[in-house]
Design an enzyme around this catalytic site. Structure first.
Site, PDB file in Angstrom:
ATOM      1  N   THR A 100       0.822  -1.212   0.000  1.00  0.00           N
ATOM      2  CA  THR A 100       0.000   0.000   0.000  1.00  0.00           C
ATOM      3  C   THR A 100       0.852   1.257   0.000  1.00  0.00           C
ATOM      4  O   THR A 100       0.519   2.257  -0.656  1.00  0.00           O
ATOM      5  CB  THR A 100      -0.946  -0.001   1.216  1.00  0.00           C
ATOM      6  N   ASN A 125      -6.312   9.449  -4.040  1.00  0.00           N
ATOM      7  CA  ASN A 125      -7.167   8.286  -3.789  1.00  0.00           C
ATOM      8  C   ASN A 125      -8.347   8.214  -4.745  1.00  0.00           C
ATOM      9  O   ASN A 125      -8.582   7.182  -5.392  1.00  0.00           O
ATOM     10  CB  ASN A 125      -7.697   8.319  -2.346  1.00  0.00           C
ATOM     11  N   SER A 133      -7.430  -0.860  -5.898  1.00  0.00           N
ATOM     12  CA  SER A 133      -7.009  -1.052  -4.516  1.00  0.00           C
ATOM     13  C   SER A 133      -5.548  -1.458  -4.554  1.00  0.00           C
ATOM     14  O   SER A 133      -5.089  -2.035  -5.541  1.00  0.00           O
ATOM     15  CB  SER A 133      -7.845  -2.159  -3.862  1.00  0.00           C
ATOM     16  N   SER A 134      -4.835  -1.159  -3.490  1.00  0.00           N
ATOM     17  CA  SER A 134      -3.465  -1.684  -3.413  1.00  0.00           C
ATOM     18  C   SER A 134      -3.473  -3.199  -3.568  1.00  0.00           C
ATOM     19  O   SER A 134      -2.541  -3.793  -4.099  1.00  0.00           O
ATOM     20  CB  SER A 134      -2.822  -1.303  -2.074  1.00  0.00           C
ATOM     21  N   HIS A 182      31.866 -38.398 -12.144  1.00  0.00           N
ATOM     22  CA  HIS A 182      32.405 -38.352 -10.773  1.00  0.00           C
ATOM     23  C   HIS A 182      33.746 -37.615 -10.732  1.00  0.00           C
ATOM     24  O   HIS A 182      34.576 -37.875  -9.853  1.00  0.00           O
ATOM     25  CB  HIS A 182      32.586 -39.763 -10.196  1.00  0.00           C
ATOM     26  N   SER A 312      45.385 -11.797  -8.948  1.00  0.00           N
ATOM     27  CA  SER A 312      45.869 -11.808  -7.575  1.00  0.00           C
ATOM     28  C   SER A 312      46.565 -10.496  -7.250  1.00  0.00           C
ATOM     29  O   SER A 312      47.224  -9.900  -8.105  1.00  0.00           O
ATOM     30  CB  SER A 312      46.837 -12.976  -7.365  1.00  0.00           C
ATOM     31  N   LYS A 318      48.978 -14.290 -12.368  1.00  0.00           N
ATOM     32  CA  LYS A 318      47.826 -15.165 -12.143  1.00  0.00           C
ATOM     33  C   LYS A 318      46.578 -14.566 -12.792  1.00  0.00           C
ATOM     34  O   LYS A 318      46.303 -13.377 -12.654  1.00  0.00           O
ATOM     35  CB  LYS A 318      47.595 -15.359 -10.651  1.00  0.00           C
ATOM     36  N   VAL A 319      45.824 -15.409 -13.484  1.00  0.00           N
ATOM     37  CA  VAL A 319      44.580 -14.978 -14.121  1.00  0.00           C
ATOM     38  C   VAL A 319      43.481 -15.951 -13.709  1.00  0.00           C
ATOM     39  O   VAL A 319      43.650 -17.171 -13.797  1.00  0.00           O
ATOM     40  CB  VAL A 319      44.710 -14.950 -15.658  1.00  0.00           C
ATOM     41  N   ASN A 320      42.351 -15.419 -13.275  1.00  0.00           N
ATOM     42  CA  ASN A 320      41.266 -16.248 -12.746  1.00  0.00           C
ATOM     43  C   ASN A 320      40.053 -16.271 -13.684  1.00  0.00           C
ATOM     44  O   ASN A 320      39.858 -15.341 -14.477  1.00  0.00           O
ATOM     45  CB  ASN A 320      40.835 -15.715 -11.371  1.00  0.00           C
ATOM     46  N   GLU A 325      32.937 -17.349 -12.297  1.00  0.00           N
ATOM     47  CA  GLU A 325      32.758 -17.144 -10.858  1.00  0.00           C
ATOM     48  C   GLU A 325      31.596 -16.188 -10.586  1.00  0.00           C
ATOM     49  O   GLU A 325      30.772 -16.424  -9.685  1.00  0.00           O
ATOM     50  CB  GLU A 325      34.052 -16.605 -10.244  1.00  0.00           C
TER      51      GLU A 325
END
Length: 458
Positions: A100, A125, A133-134, A182, A312, A318-320, A325
């Site tokens: 409301t 109103n 109406s709400s 697995h 990092s 370093k490359v992520n 992610e």
């Protein structure tokens, strides 16, 4: 105070910021709910303003509102939609469960702007909220906003992701890799088959969402307070949908049962469930990409994802896999949002669900996040990854599980003995098979050809 003005509502007088377009009821909500500082989503407010414009047009057509006032209300909604409208909607997501406060926020803002155009007061109103109406416009707005966002944002993003997957599958058709079950070595697969599996997940998720659009485009509007339609013109619901369809280009229609649409939020729960299914699919794609990209020396190193940023603050070079992610985090958020929506969907107490704002917020956030991250995943991970063919071939050559192809000829037990010896001695499976069978090199090469094995059962 020079920076405030006095507004009045049914509960009395209240100070409101002088420059605010809203009035006393919005200010009461601002005062009552300093919970998160998080406003209702822009997509929700947009849909609410579209609904107010459609309602004004319908009420004019049904002679419930004079044409001049109706035109001013529509113009006010258009003015808001064309600008930075969120600044005028400060109510917290965690508010009254019917929404409301957000409905009256819209009514007051639209009434102020419409009144300025007319040079006389417009009642929030009696005029902006005429026939509403709400309890019916907020459930309707949830459906409208979700349908628009799915139609305009999410489905196009999924089509783009699907096209990217199909195109990339064609590009990598010739590459054969070690399959894994697995997380252990299994029979070989083509890289194109892997991407084809992902594509089917996206295709199915899109189909599931599209199948829910007809239900999402059924609206509670016209049910008013409890579903009986009190104070609304008998033709208001149909005319409202007609006007709304002209504004949106979609196919909204009156709900089959207003009581269900006001008292429950089953459709929103169902849509959220399909969004969760899509999130789970994207999580699978993201994790597969991360595993295949792992290394580059001590991992699988089957592919190389596009390098987008240093990985990092302490380890140079370093490359992520940042896009997968981010995708996985989006998936986790959407799964959490679905849990919230499921709990909120249970809060249909008699004739009204009383967790509507949080349903709207979580549903729209899920749609937005999934749409945005699907495009990122397509453009900055799938389209641009490179295949490390040498790594694929090396792993295939050492894979004793290829001996599975010999089962029909030498039997499972004999094949298992050959596989174990190959593992134990670190030798190619064909060499061990040559020593332990009389099949001969030529036949073994044909039987153990990884490329031919990827066609089995197809």
């Amino acid at each position: 105070m020079t920076d405030s003005r006095i507004e009045r509502d049914s509960m009395g007088e209240l100070a409101v910021p002088a420059a605010a377009l809203y009035g006393a009821q919005t200010q009461r909500a601002v005062n009552n709910f300093p919970v998160s500082g998080q406003r209702m989503p822009a997509a929700f407010i947009r849909a609410l303003l579209l609904a107010k414009a459609a309602a004004a047009r319908a009420n004019v057509a049904l002679e419930q509102l004079d044409a001049e006032t109706g035109a001013a209300i529509v113009a006010a909604c258009e003015e808001l939609l064309a600008g930075d409208f969120l600044q005028h909607f400060p109510v917290d997501v965690f508010q009254t469960g019917s929404g409301t406060s957000s409905n009256m926020n819209a009514n007051e803002v639209v009434a102020t702007l419409a009144g300025r155009r007319l040079g006389r007061a417009v009642n929030p109103n009696d005029q902006v909220n005429c026939g509403q109406s709400s309890n019916d416009i907020i459930p309707s707005t949830i459906h409208i906003s979700a349908a628009l966002e799915i139609h305009e944002r999410l489905l196009p993003a999924l089509r783009h992701l699907l096209a990217t997957l199909e195109r990339k599958a064609g590009e990598v058709q010739r590459y054969v890799k070690t399959g894994r079950t697995h997380l252990m070595d299994a029979m070989p697969v083509r890289l194109s088959q892997v991407l084809g599996g992902w594509a089917q997940q996206v295709r199915q998720a899109s189909a599931n969402l599209e199948a829910l659009l007809p239900a999402l485009q059924q609206l509670a509007q016209g049910g008013t307070a409890v579903g009986t339609g009190v104070n609304a013109h008998p033709q208001f619901s149909a005319r409202f949908c007609q006007e709304l369809n002209g504004l949106t280009g979609l196919a909204f229609r009156p709900g089959d049962d207003f009581f269900a649409l006001i008292g429950a939020q089953d459709t929103a729960v169902a849509v959220s469930g399909q969004l969760k299914t899509l999130a789970v699919a994207l999580m699978k794609v993201a994790n597969d990409l991360r595993w295949m990209n792992s290394g580059p020396l001590a991992g699988l190193a089957e592919i190389e994802l596009e390098a987008l940023q240093p990985g990092s603050s302490i380890m140079p070079g370093k490359v992520n896999p940042v896009i997968p992610e981010a995708t996985a985090m989006v998936a986790a958020q959407v799964i959490g949002n679905d849990a919230t929506i499921a709990v909120a969907g249970q809060s249909g107490n008699f004739e009204l669900n009383v967790m509507l704002p949080v349903i709207a917020d979580n549903l729209l956030q899920s749609i937005q996040l999934l749409g945005n991250v699907s495009r990122l995943l397509a453009d900055k991970a799938i389209a641009s990854f490179k295949v490390n063919e040498a790594s694929l071939r090396e792993a295939l050559a050492r894979n004793p599980i290829l001996v599975t192809a010999l089962n029909p000829i030498i039997g499972y037990q004999k094949a298992a003995e050959i596989a174990k010896q190959a593992y134990r001695e670190g030798r190619p499976i064909i060499e061990v098979a040559l020593e332990n069978t009389d099949l001969g090199r030529e036949r073994l090469e044909a039987l153990l050809d990884p490329e031919k094995l990827t066609a089995g059962g197809l």
